[in-house]
Write a protein that holds these residues in place. Structure first.
Motif: not given
Length: 243
Positions: A198-222
């Motif tokens: 649940e904590q991991s899911r809250r991190v996603a919500m905090q970062l406004k990540v709502t779809s899967t998979p979301t992949v970041l290389v550093d701060n670059i979203r694929l």
């Protein structure tokens, strides 16, 4: 009336055979297959690391808040110059497809000490077995087998995704991996790691990540999560840090 007698009396030719739809179906099947092959090539073909088509960080993008990595599960050196982060759902078919890319990432870059990989759980509400699957990986982690279970869950996704008793299935996987089944089952039935997920899911919500998979290389979203784009962006970022 017999066919010969009918022709003799009526002078009419024999009725023609109905046209087969087989060629049409074969043509449609060929088009579907071609589209699938092109789709696989599109996702796996590696563009050049210098390609202008590769994604870049958005204007004024801030660095990923590294302190949040503690809520995911990571592998690789803590001081790696490039960090790849994935937000995923074990029951998500697209995540299952991306899992082959993350395996290659670990083999080629993480094991070589060049990249750190962090996996964040983002079980989606519409997937009934995503939460127990995320807990299964973490329960296996208690016996030093997180990544083995992680890979097994994705490799066997179609087997357990519709299961009415995922705990029994995941306990069987634990046995296959040589883990203590009783300890694993207790971890699952008591939901020992639910809060961590649940904590991991809250991190996603905090970062406004709502779809899967979301992949970041550093701060670059694929934009096209797959080995082709992932490896090219990783190579570009490694080269830029070496300059």
């Amino acid at each position: 009336m017999g066919e010969a007698k009918r022709r003799k009396e009526t002078g009419a030719p024999p009725p023609g055979k109905p046209k087969s739809n087989k060629p049409l179906f074969m043509g449609i099947a060929a088009l579907v297959l071609a589209a699938a092959v092109l789709g696989v090539f599109f996702l796996t073909a590696s563009p050049e690391p210098t390609s202008d088509e590769l994604p870049v960080a958005s204007a004024n993008a801030e660095a990923f808040p590294a302190q949040l990595d503690q809520y995911g599960v990571s592998v690789g050196p803590e001081d790696a110059t490039v960090v790849v982060r994935e937000f995923a759902d074990y029951q998500c078919p697209a995540c299952g497809s991306f899992s082959s890319a993350s395996k290659q990432l670990k083999e080629k870059y993480v094991d070589a000490g060049k990249v750190r990989f962090v996996y964040f759980d983002l079980p989606l509400q519409q997937h009934d077995n995503a939460m127990p699957a995320a807990q299964a990986a973490r329960c296996a982690g208690d016996q030093n087998a997180y990544w083995k279970m992680h890979d097994r869950l994705f490799d066997s996704q179609t087997e357990w995704s519709g299961s009415n008793d995922p705990v029994a299935t995941f306990t069987r996987y634990a046995g296959d991996l040589g883990l203590q089944e009783r300890r694993f089952r207790t971890c699952m039935t008591t939901e020992l790691h639910r809060e961590a997920v649940e904590q991991s899911r809250r991190v996603a919500m905090q970062l406004k990540v709502t779809s899967t998979p979301t992949v970041l290389v550093d701060n670059i979203r694929l934009t096209r999560p797959g080995w082709g784009q992932l490896s090219a962006v990783v190579e570009r970022e490694l080269a830029s840090t070496a300059e």
